[in-house]
Motif scaffolding. Structure first.
Motif: not given
Length: 582
Positions: A76-93
């Motif tokens: 969350a502290p790094l969420l500044a530029n939506k156009g520059a963000e890499p893909p981030v996914l959460a997957v159940a174990e």
């Protein structure tokens, strides 16, 4: 096209490892990152939040096998530029859920679908446009660029509100999209290399179908030469009404391969730099006619829209996006790296990055195996440990063909390792292609440093490193250096201390040292430090025997001020050399 950055698959414990390996199989060169002390993985980390933020800041796609809320709070502290963000996914174990969190414009939903299909579940996609149209209109495939993200969002909002659209140009990735289409629609999706006019009734997508060839005129002519080349290219594009985002590559003559101004211009234009070899025609130098470069480098139909000998720029436009890897060739690269002592978490990130980008990996067989995991498409050239100069020359031959080559050493490549052999080979070679190669050396944690760190700080004051091997220097030189180092009261780190071929040399070296050091002098023996089964032992110079040491042992002999004291909890001693003399 450019290869996608492999994702980091991050897990917290052994329970997620099976699912992580299934996801890893989908992405070449991806690695599983595991929490240190909980699970054995390809890469270890000590704190989840800091690790996720570091990956995110580097632009690395993240597949985290844990609760979505944990991932969100971490980044969350790094969420500044939506156009520059890499893909981030959460997957159940257990692989029962796949949730794309960030990176809608970087292909996160595509990743979610691929991973979910492999795990036989449905991805939890919530993006309105994606759900309605079956694709993210604002995320064109590799080789295409959106002209303006703000306009794109307004365009999609109009479609969601009930407007229809027409498609002008080649957009095969939209063939199966459930877009509301009409030949008479007010809105249009235009696929064109032409610059966007600013109209609000069109979504412009640029195919990277333009190649700019530049002559050597002005290249390397001072600090501003890169900016000057960039300005010439931009002026040529603007004169033809072409968008900078339509540029696929910057092309130059191979005689300027080492020119930093060209590299700076390509970096500023955010395109690959490629090179072509031409032949003089009618007595003219090829660099004076940039259109010759296009003819030499392009093997597809194209139209020349700009060919200005005065500005030294020629532009070629192809009907479709161009794969830059098919244009001429790249500048060859040779990176000499140190793996560190053997543990993956002690390898420098720059060394791992070089391995990830390499087409060819050379080194002693044992060290090449330590460098893994490697991709199936990477060529491995393992050799015997004694073939250093042949290996160095082979690396330059591969790199001179435009390949990205990594030379692997253990420890630090500049400490009794391959960096010196590589430079020696280059120093003796007058081949201009070898000297044009992009050569760099990435440091690593040496065996002496790794052993010293485990022992405490025995190298805390002046020290020297000595190899006791006489394969490349006479024993008389070794004796002379030992005597001078001992007399100077330097801490000494012995590499190659003993072998079957020379079992007597360590005892001889110790006899010399004992002439100057007390029998109570602290000695640290580190065997296979940083590798499975590594051991650390502290002994005195008086008690040390050659039978305590083998070829895989690092021997650190303290100075007269080196001292030790008992550890409180785990036993053993801390050894250190104070930074002062009495």
């Amino acid at each position: 096209m450019a290869r996608m950055t492999p994702p980091a698959i991050v897990i917290l414990g052994a329970g997620a490892l099976t699912t992580a390996r299934r996801i890893q199989a989908l992405y070449a060169d991806s690695q599983v990152h595991g929490l240190q002390g909980r699970v054995e993985a390809d890469v270890s980390y000590s704190e989840l939040g800091a690790h996720l933020r570091e990956l995110y800041a580097r632009g690395t796609p993240i597949v985290a096998l844990c609760a979505a809320g944990i991932v969100i709070r971490c980044v969350a502290p790094l969420l500044a530029n939506k156009g520059a963000e890499p893909p981030v996914l959460a997957v159940a174990e257990d692989g029962s859920a796949v949730v794309p969190l960030l990176g809608g414009l970087a292909g996160v939903n595509v990743m979610a679908r691929v991973i979910a299909a492999a795990l036989a579940v449905s991805p939890a996609i919530t993006t309105s446009g994606e759900l309605r149209f079956g694709t993210c209109v604002l995320n064109p495939p590799e080789g295409y660029a959106l002209a303006d993200l703000g306009q794109g969002k307004r365009f999609v909002s109009d479609l969601l509100a009930g407007e229809s659209t027409r498609i002008e140009g080649e957009a095969p990735w939209l063939d199966d999209a459930q877009l509301p289409r009409s030949a008479s629609a007010r809105l249009a999706i235009r696929v064109t290399p032409r610059a966007w006019s600013g109209r609000d009734d069109e979504l412009v997508i640029h195919p990277r179908s333009v190649v700019a060839a530049v002559s050597g005129a002005g290249a390397g002519a001072g600090a501003g030469a890169g900016a000057e080349i960039e300005a010439r290219v931009r002026e040529a594009l603007d004169a033809q009404g072409l968008a900078v985002l339509s540029l696929a590559a910057l092309l130059a003559s191979s005689e300027h391969m080492a020119d930093q101004a060209l590299a700076q211009a390509a970096a500023s234009l955010n395109v690959p730099l490629r090179f072509a070899q031409t032949h003089p025609e009618d007595g003219e130098r090829p660099s004076e006619r940039p259109s010759n470069l296009l003819h030499a480098a392009l093997r597809i139909p194209y139209e020349t829209l700009h060919d200005d000998a005065t500005s030294g720029v020629a532009l070629a436009v192809a009907p479709l996006a161009i794969d830059p890897d098919t244009i001429g060739r790249a500048r060859g690269r040779l990176t000499v790296i140190g793996l560190g002592p053997g543990s993956a978490d002690l390898m420098a990130p720059a060394a791992r990055a070089a391995l990830n980008e390499a087409t060819d990996i050379l080194g002693y067989d044992t060290y090449v195996k330590m460098a893994g995991p490697l991709r199936a498409d990477q060529r491995v050239h393992g050799t015997d440990n004694r073939e250093e100069m042949q290996r160095a020359r082979h690396a330059f031959e591969l790199a001179s063909m435009g390949r990205s080559v990594v030379m692997v050493s253990s420890g630090d490549p500049g400490v009794f390792a391959m960096a010196a052999a590589v430079l020696e080979a280059l120093d003796a070679e007058r081949n201009a292609q070898w000297h044009a190669i992009d050569l760099s050396i990435v440091p690593g944690v040496s065996a002496a440093m790794a052993t010293a760190a485990q022992a405490g700080a025995p190298l805390g004051h002046d020290f020297c490193m000595l190899s006791l091997s006489d394969n490349l220097k006479p024993w008389t030189i070794i004796e002379k250096r030992l005597r001078h180092a001992a007399e100077a009261d330097l801490v000494m780190a012995f590499y190659n201390p003993i072998s079957r071929a020379r079992p007597w040399q360590l005892d001889k070296a110790l006899d010399i040292v004992r002439e100057y050091r007390a029998a109570t002098t602290k000695v640290v023996l580190g065997r296979d430090i940083g590798r499975p089964g590594g051991t650390l032992r502290t002994i005195t110079l008086g008690d040390l025997r050659s039978s305590d040491v083998d070829m895989r042992t690092m021997v650190i002999v303290g100075s007269s001020t080196t001292r030790g004291f008992a550890k409180n909890a785990e036993g053993g001693e801390w050894i250190y050399t104070p930074r002062w003399y009495e």
